[in-house]
Write an enzyme that holds these catalytic residues in place. Structure first.
Site, PDB file in Angstrom:
ATOM      1  N   LYS A 204     -15.135 -34.295 -30.556  1.00  0.00           N
ATOM      2  CA  LYS A 204     -14.893 -35.125 -31.738  1.00  0.00           C
ATOM      3  C   LYS A 204     -13.665 -34.678 -32.526  1.00  0.00           C
ATOM      4  CE  LYS A 204     -19.310 -37.329 -31.968  1.00  0.00           C
ATOM      5  NZ  LYS A 204     -20.610 -37.544 -32.641  1.00  0.00           N
ATOM      6  N   ARG A 244     -25.353 -33.122 -27.058  1.00  0.00           N
ATOM      7  CA  ARG A 244     -24.836 -34.267 -26.303  1.00  0.00           C
ATOM      8  C   ARG A 244     -23.392 -33.951 -25.949  1.00  0.00           C
ATOM      9  NH1 ARG A 244     -21.953 -38.754 -27.287  1.00  0.00           N
ATOM     10  NH2 ARG A 244     -22.486 -40.663 -26.144  1.00  0.00           N
TER      11      ARG A 244
END
Ligand SMILES: Nc1nc2ncc(COP(=O)(O)O)nc2c(=O)[nH]1
Length: 268
Positions: A204, A244
Site C-alpha cells: 500500500k 492479506r
C-alpha cells in the site's frame, strides 16, 4: 491470505492476472508458497477506480474461483456485491471479504448468512466521506472500533454466526498514512470486538511514502515486500488471525520467525 486480483486496474498488479488461466496459476503459486486462503477479487478498490458492471465482475471472478475450488483451494471472494457473493459461494468460495462491511450492498449479509459462509467486515467510511477527502476522525482507532462494531452487529442481526466473522481495520480506505500507523500501533484495540482480525498492508501507498527516496519519490509498489514482511511480524506479534498479502512466501518467512521466537523455552 494470498491476493488474486482479477482486475485490469488494481493499484499494484492491475492486469497481471486478468487472464483466468494466469489468475488460477497465480493462486496455485500462492498456495505453493504457503498461503492458507486465496482472496479472489474482480473490482479494484483503488481511489478513483471506475466500478465494473456486476456482470463484468462476475465474468472476472467466477471462472477463477471455480478452477481454484476444483483444485481444492480455500477461496474467499473480495466483493461488495450480493450478486457476486452469491454466485461465488455457489461455486465453492467459503468466505466473502467485503471491504464495505456490508454498507455497499446490505444484501451481502443475508447471502452470507443463508450460505452459512464466513465473512470479513472491513472498515471503510461511506463514499460521501471519502469524497470529502480522508474521512474526518475524532480518534481513528476508537472510531474504527466503534464503526466495525456496528458492522459486526449488522452481520449478526442478518444471521451470520459470530464464529464465521472476522474484522479488518481497512488500511488505506478513507485513511491517511498517519491513520494507518495509528491503527497498526493499536491493533490490540480491536480485541474488544472479540473476533479474528485480518490486516491488509501489502504494497500500500503508505509504505511507498515511508520508504520514499531522498527526492521524495515513493518506493515502487513491487519494492515494498520487505517492509510488508516487517509489518507482518508486527501484526503477528499483535495476535492477528491473518494478513492479506500479494507475496505469500515472504510473509510466511516472517511468520515462521515469529512462531519460533514465541516458542516457549521448555519446548525448544
Ligand atoms: N479485507 C481486506 N480486503 C482488501 N481488499 C483490497 C485491498 C486493496 O488492495 P489490493 O488492490 O492490493 O487488493 N485491501 C484490502 C484490505 O486491506 N483488507
Amino acid at each position: 491470505m494470498g491476493v488474486v486480483n482479477v482486475t485490469p486496474d488494481s493499484f499494484s498488479d492491475g492486469g497481471r492476472w486478468l487472464d483466468p488461466d494466469l489468475a488460477v496459476a497465480r493462486g496455485l503459486q500462492l498456495l505453493e508458497e504457503g498461503a492458507d486462503l486465496l482472496d479472489v477479487g474482480g473490482e479494484s478498490t483503488r481511489p478513483g477506480a471506475t466500478r465494473p458492471l456486476v456482470v463484468e465482475e462476475l465474468d472476472r471472478v467466477l471462472p477463477v474461483i471455480e478452477a481454484l475450488v476444483a483444485e481444492g483451494a480455500p477461496v474467499s471472494v473480495d466483493t461488495m456485491r450480493s450478486e457476486v457473493a452469491a454466485a461465488a459461494l455457489e461455486r465453492g468460495a467459503r468466505m466473502v471479504n467485503d471491504v464495505s462491511g456490508g454498507l455497499g450492498d446490505p444484501a451481502v449479509l443475508d447471502v452470507v448468512a443463508d450460505a452459512d459462509a464466513a465473512y470479513v467486515a472491513m472498515h471503510w467510511r461511506a463514499h460521501a466521506d471519502v469524497m470529502a477527502g480522508h474521512a474526518r476522525y475524532d480518534d481513528v482507532v476508537a472510531d474504527v472500533v466503534t464503526e466495525l462494531g456496528q458492522r459486526v452487529d449488522a452481520a449478526l442481526a442478518a444471521g451470520i454466526d459470530a464464529d464465521r466473522l472476522a474484522v479488518d481495520p481497512g488500511l488505506g480506505f478513507a485513511k491517511t498514512a498517519d491513520h494507518n500507523w495509528a491503527l497498526l500501533r493499536r491493533l490490540d484495540a480491536l480485541a474488544v470486538l472479540d473476533l479474528p482480525v485480518l490486516v491488509g498492508s501489502s504494497r500500500k501507498s503508505f509504505l511507498g511514502t515511508l520508504l520514499a527516496s531522498a527526492d521524495g519519490t515513493p518506493r515502487p509498489a513491487l519494492e515494498r515486500e520487505d517492509a510488508n514482511a516487517a509489518l507482518t511480524t508486527v501484526a503477528a506479534l499483535a495476535g492477528v488471525w491473518a494478513v492479506r498479502v500479494h507475496e505469500a512466501g515472504k510473509a510466511l518467512d516472517a511468520l515462521r520467525v515469529v512462531e519460533r521466537w514465541l516458542l516457549p523455552e521448555d519446548q525448544e
